[in-house]
Write an enzyme that holds these catalytic residues in place. Structure first.
Site, PDB file in Angstrom:
ATOM      1  N   HIS A 130      31.588 -54.590   9.228  1.00 52.62           N
ATOM      2  CA  HIS A 130      30.759 -53.805   8.312  1.00 52.62           C
ATOM      3  C   HIS A 130      31.171 -52.329   8.333  1.00 52.62           C
ATOM      4  O   HIS A 130      31.721 -51.837   7.359  1.00 52.62           O
ATOM      5  CB  HIS A 130      29.262 -53.947   8.598  1.00 52.62           C
ATOM      6  N   ASP A 162      30.237 -63.830   6.070  1.00 51.60           N
ATOM      7  CA  ASP A 162      29.096 -63.455   6.899  1.00 51.60           C
ATOM      8  C   ASP A 162      27.946 -64.455   6.812  1.00 51.60           C
ATOM      9  O   ASP A 162      27.991 -65.506   7.436  1.00 51.60           O
ATOM     10  CB  ASP A 162      28.655 -62.044   6.517  1.00 51.60           C
TER      11      ASP A 162
END
Length: 448
Positions: free
Chosen positions: A263, A314
């Protein structure tokens, strides 16, 4: 068989028409040139560098408002409740479904960021690697290559608080975690790489980091960590450690090309240049980051600094590399009110630029030689549908752009992993069997 298939391949040196000859290990032995006009377009398979497989079964369950300020932190409550229902059998069924979907979409490798280690109350299974083995079995059945990343998760916040009851199944003492790594490393083969994951700075106490890194010294583990995903995390890190998360990590750990920062959404200018200078990779997950309302990664500034990135799905609200890449670019366009953000003077095509970063960064994050169609590389590739309207009349240089940006019809016709075809005519070879088992498991879990 792949050896008999004429393909128009995108190689590191450009496009070439050839038949790929493979060896017994599933690597490309050679590319035999051919002038076959029927050759179909082939691209290297795409690495997925961030996956929580169990969350595939949650997709769509958190899309109703529970709080006017819904965010990652309220979504996490549902995730905890769902995770508490899983055992090795249900995890295997969910992961197998997910990995088959990944292969149909064009992913040929997955980095599985795995933290569901123990029973729901935190008691270890008799086989402490039971949940890890479930994921390995799922990857083997689906036929996807995997980097398994067992997660070290020790504390519930930057203040070092103990894990909540719902988090206990994630937790390890350092010695127990290192023992798990040793067990899993013995299972490695060409289809399975084992790495290391730190859940986050808030979940690994500051004083533990040096001991962990010392234990890893001399090993070639890829190392992954969630970092700077939410503003609240940045603020908590500043309050507890006197620095922003990425800045603290760069100053306190030997961050290098082994590291993947997952991220890294909220960065200062100094952190952007620091990551780039370290040669670490960033794993970007645009559909999940958008779904959770996390924010936008500063892509253009990162690329200008020489940064490396890959993509992951994810939480699997989408299982599509095309959608990840498209929304990585579109998010930047919306923020800057400009077009073609990921292009460069060297690679003006946005699709090709995004894919090349994804292949190169994905190989680095996985700790494997991926994303290249050349002699000695794994024969992991996708073959595009020659009858797809989106590819009608396409020239070589247009194929990556059409693959990423030309509509929503899936363009992957065949997927090969190690020279073995696992997807034909867009369908995984065990799709129906895997889907039936997944549906039965999910109905049981949601009925509880």
């Amino acid at each position: 068989m792949i050896d008999a298939t004429p393909l128009r391949c995108l190689t590191p040196s450009g496009w070439t028409t050839a038949r790929l000859r493979t060896d017994a290990t599933g690597r490309v032995r050679r590319l035999d040139p051919t002038r076959d006009a029927t050759a179909r377009f082939a691209l290297p398979g795409i690495p997925n560098t961030h996956s929580h497989a169990f969350q595939r079964a949650m997709a769509g369950l958190a899309e109703h408002q529970e709080n006017v300020e819904d965010s990652f932190w309220t979504w996490r409550e549902l995730m905890y409740r769902f995770a508490g229902k899983l055992d090795p059998d249900s995890l295997r069924d969910i992961a197998t479904q997910l990995y088959a979907e990944m292969l149909e979409a064009g992913y040929t490798h997955v980095c599985e960021f795995h933290y569901l280690h123990h029973q729901p109350d935190g008691t270890p299974y008799a086989d402490r690697a039971a949940m890890s083995r479930a994921l390995i079995e799922a990857a083997e059945q689906a036929g996807i290559r995997m980097t398994l990343l067992p997660v070290l998760y020790m504390s519930g916040g930057f203040d070092g608080r103990a894990l909540e009851p719902r988090q206990r199944r994630f937790g390890h003492a350092l010695d127990d975690y290192l023992a798990l790594l040793a067990t899993l490393r013995r299972l490695q083969n060409d289809a399975l790489r084992v790495g290391v994951a730190l859940h986050s700075l808030r979940a690994v106490p500051q004083e533990v980091m040096p001991a962990l890194l010392e234990a890893l010294a001399g090993h070639d583990f890829p190392i992954h960590i969630h970092i700077a995903e939410q503003i609240a995390e940045v603020e908590q890190c500043i309050a507890a450690r006197g620095a922003r998360p990425v800045r603290w990590l760069l100053d306190n750990a030997p961050v290098d090309a082994r590291w993947t920062l997952v991220h890294a959404t909220h960065l200062s200018d100094g952190e952007i240049s620091g990551i780039a200078a370290s040669a670490a990779c960033v794993s970007l997950c645009p559909t999940t980051e958008a779904n959770l309302g996390d924010g936008l990664f500063p892509l253009r500034a990162f690329l200008d600094a020489g940064g490396r990135f890959s993509i992951g799905s994810d939480s699997h609200v989408s299982v599509s590399p095309v959608e990840e890449l498209r929304w990585l670019e579109y998010g930047q366009r919306l923020a800057t009110q400009r077009r073609n953000i990921a292009s460069s003077a060297r690679t003006p095509g946005v699709g090709q630029s995004l894919l090349r970063h994804t292949w190169q960064g994905g190989a680095q994050a996985a700790g494997l030689a991926l994303g290249r169609l050349e002699e000695g590389a794994f024969a992991d590739l996708i073959v595009l549908d020659p009858d797809a309207p989106a590819l009608a009349g396409a020239r070589d240089g247009e194929v990556p752009e059409r693959f990423v940006f030309a509509g929503n019809r899936p363009l992957v016709s065949e997927t090969f992993v190690g020279g073995r075809r696992v997807v034909a005519e867009g369908r995984h070879h065990q799709r129906e069997t895997i889907a039936r088992r997944y549906a039965k498991t999910l109905r049981r879990l949601l009925a509880d």
